[in-house]
Design a protein around this motif. Structure first.
Motif, PDB file in Angstrom:
ATOM      1  N   ARG A   1     -10.070   0.270  -1.538  1.00 21.12           N
ATOM      2  CA  ARG A   1     -10.171   1.010  -0.275  1.00 21.12           C
ATOM      3  C   ARG A   1     -10.439   2.473  -0.602  1.00 21.12           C
TER       4      ARG A   1
ATOM      5  N   ALA B   1      -7.320   2.959  -3.511  1.00 23.23           N
ATOM      6  CA  ALA B   1      -6.249   1.962  -3.336  1.00 23.23           C
ATOM      7  C   ALA B   1      -6.846   0.574  -3.573  1.00 23.23           C
TER       8      ALA B   1
ATOM      9  N   CYS C   1      -3.581  -4.600  -2.318  1.00 22.56           N
ATOM     10  CA  CYS C   1      -2.487  -4.076  -1.471  1.00 22.56           C
ATOM     11  C   CYS C   1      -2.538  -4.732  -0.095  1.00 22.56           C
ATOM     12  N   PHE C   2      -3.676  -5.323   0.248  1.00 23.59           N
ATOM     13  CA  PHE C   2      -3.836  -5.934   1.577  1.00 23.59           C
ATOM     14  C   PHE C   2      -3.846  -7.461   1.510  1.00 23.59           C
TER      15      PHE C   2
ATOM     16  N   PRO D   1      -7.737  -1.956   6.368  1.00 24.93           N
ATOM     17  CA  PRO D   1      -8.520  -1.078   5.500  1.00 24.93           C
ATOM     18  C   PRO D   1     -10.036  -1.087   5.725  1.00 24.93           C
TER      19      PRO D   1
ATOM     20  N   ALA E   1      -7.633   7.768  -1.618  1.00 25.97           N
ATOM     21  CA  ALA E   1      -6.899   6.607  -1.102  1.00 25.97           C
ATOM     22  C   ALA E   1      -6.299   6.963   0.259  1.00 25.97           C
TER      23      ALA E   1
ATOM     24  N   TRP F   1       2.038   1.765  -3.501  1.00 25.32           N
ATOM     25  CA  TRP F   1       0.939   2.295  -4.319  1.00 25.32           C
ATOM     26  C   TRP F   1       0.781   3.806  -4.085  1.00 25.32           C
TER      27      TRP F   1
ATOM     28  N   VAL G   1       0.833  -1.209   0.000  1.00 22.45           N
ATOM     29  CA  VAL G   1       0.000   0.000   0.000  1.00 22.45           C
ATOM     30  C   VAL G   1       0.870   1.264   0.000  1.00 22.45           C
ATOM     31  N   GLU G   2       2.020   1.188   0.676  1.00 20.93           N
ATOM     32  CA  GLU G   2       2.910   2.367   0.676  1.00 20.93           C
ATOM     33  C   GLU G   2       3.525   2.564  -0.710  1.00 20.93           C
TER      34      GLU G   2
ATOM     35  N   TYR H   1      -2.845  -3.375   8.105  1.00 20.24           N
ATOM     36  CA  TYR H   1      -1.669  -2.657   7.613  1.00 20.24           C
ATOM     37  C   TYR H   1      -0.501  -3.659   7.610  1.00 20.24           C
TER      38      TYR H   1
END
Ligand SMILES: Cc1ncc(COP(=O)(O)O)c(C=O)c1O
Length: 399
Positions: free
Chosen positions: A367, A353, A357-358, A169, A25, A12, A9-10, A118
């Protein structure tokens, strides 16, 4: 034990955030400036930063005034107050979490982590040699994980249970009764619980009077508990990079102090001054009122959008937090959410997002951060609506 994998996610956010006109996002409540913060303070003569102060390292564990303000937050709903000495400041919650893991987890230790969440919360313990199992919350169960499954995951070497409440998320909360069951289980096996509480206290759709209102992990009467938090999300001040570790057991703080000497020495004195100002009783109530009101107004806008597009998407409406995990599907098949997010950004300037990513199992989900300014959310969702009308039928489905 190994190196850390990419932080999806970071990655992205870094790649796309600056290109977005409508950043949906984002996980922070609409960020504010120091000037804006000043206007939220009842004492109009108070200054956000005292520029006359010498910029030495300051109090190594965090300034007294900041830790006193923080201890007040954790003491208000707890049977036993939390002394300021039980708090340690860090450069953001990301460092707080890392410090706890580095101090407590090593090879041979088993860690159970609430999921989805996360990524740092399970990858960091694994990178330190911890054996990590995921305690999964499912969409079908309103993102509430099952206590019986948690019981089944506990082993003789389980050292730590990691929670995230409210969750990123999904923004789902672990209700009070479930938290009490988790604490009972941890007590029985003498396991420490760490709860990442960065989205506290953004409770926009549940009253503190509700019997299931989620308390901080530190308010449940168990000594082996750690809460991490920060100024980034609920307090709109990600740019000052101030977070903290708060623990009932002073020995845990002592272990984290020993590690922190090697990485941080102390947190920026200017940043701590801003944080202390924001958490001062003269400011904190109006700052939180602003953000909870914003979240309340904005979730209604997002809810209308979802109802209007219910043949395309579905969600579990959260009662807290700043994000929602929304599933998009066509003919009951999940869409390729990474492609959806990329095309959406290119054609409209709106950034979501992707759920992937998760974890791969969140294909089809996106998200949506719903607590930027109301204008950004409204205009952004209008762009998404126009986009969906024209392009939804042509979006690729997940493989
Ligand atoms: C659950 C969670 N913990 C920690 C962080 C890190 O926040 P910060 O370091 O800005 O306090 C984030 C950021 O998105 C998060 O979602």
């Amino acid at each position: 034990m190994g190196r850390l994998p990419p932080f999806a996610v970071e990655d992205w956010m870094e790649e796309h955030e600056t290109k977005a006109k409508y950043n949906l996002a984002e996980t922070c409540c609409d960020s504010i400036s120091a000037d804006h913060l000043q206007t939220l303070c009842e004492d109009k003569s108070a200054k956000v930063i005292d520029l006359s102060k010498r910029l030495n390292y300051g109090s190594i564990r965090g300034s007294d005034v900041l830790r006193t303000n923080l201890s007040r937050l954790y003491s208000s709903r707890a049977a036993t107050p939390l002394p300021p000495e039980n708090i340690l400041t860090t450069p953001g919650a990301i460092a707080a979490n890392h410090l706890v893991f580095y101090s407590l987890v090593g090879p041979g230790d088993h860690v159970v982590c609430h999921y989805p969440t996360y990524q740092a919360l399970y990858e960091v313990p694994a990178s330190l040699g911890g054996e990590v199992d995921l305690w999964k919350a499912k969409f079908e169960n309103d993102w509430t994980p099952d206590i019986e499954e948690l019981k089944g995951l506990i082993k003789s070497n389980t050292k730590l249970i990691v929670l995230n409440n409210p969750n990123n998320p999904t923004s789902a909360v672990l209700k009070r009764s479930l938290m009490e069951q988790i604490v009972e289980l941890a007590k029985e096996h003498s396991i420490t619980i760490m709860c990442d509480e960065v989205y506290r206290p953004i409770f926009h759709s549940i009253s503190p009077m509700d019997k299931e209102f989620p308390l901080s992990i530190l308010s449940l009467g168990y000594q082996k508990t750690i809460a991490t938090g920060s100024m980034s999300k609920a307090y709109s001040l990600a740019g000052i990079r101030v977070g903290w570790i708060a623990a009932r057991d002073p020995e845990i703080i002592q272990k984290c102090v020993a590690t922190r000497h090697y990485t941080t020495i102390s947190v920026s004195q200017l940043d701590e001054q801003v944080a202390a100002f924001a958490l001062d009783p003269n400011t904190v109530h109006s700052l939180l009122r602003r953000n909870i009101d914003l979240a309340k107004a904005n979730i209604e806008i997002l809810e209308k959008f979802i109802i209007k597009h219910d043949e395309m998407c579905e969600w579990v409406r959260p009662v807290a937090g700043t994000t929602a995990l929304v599933r998009f599907k066509r003919d009951d098949k999940p869409i390729d959410a990474v492609q959806f997010c990329k095309i959406l950004l290119e054609k409209t300037g709106v950034l979501f997002a992707p759920g992937k990513c998760f974890g791969d199992e969140y294909e089809g989900f996106v998200r949506i951060g719903f607590v930027p300014s109301t204008v950004v959310l409204k205009e952004g969702l209008q762009k998404v609506q126009a986009f969906l009308r024209k392009e939804f039928d042509d979006l690729p489905l997940a493989a």
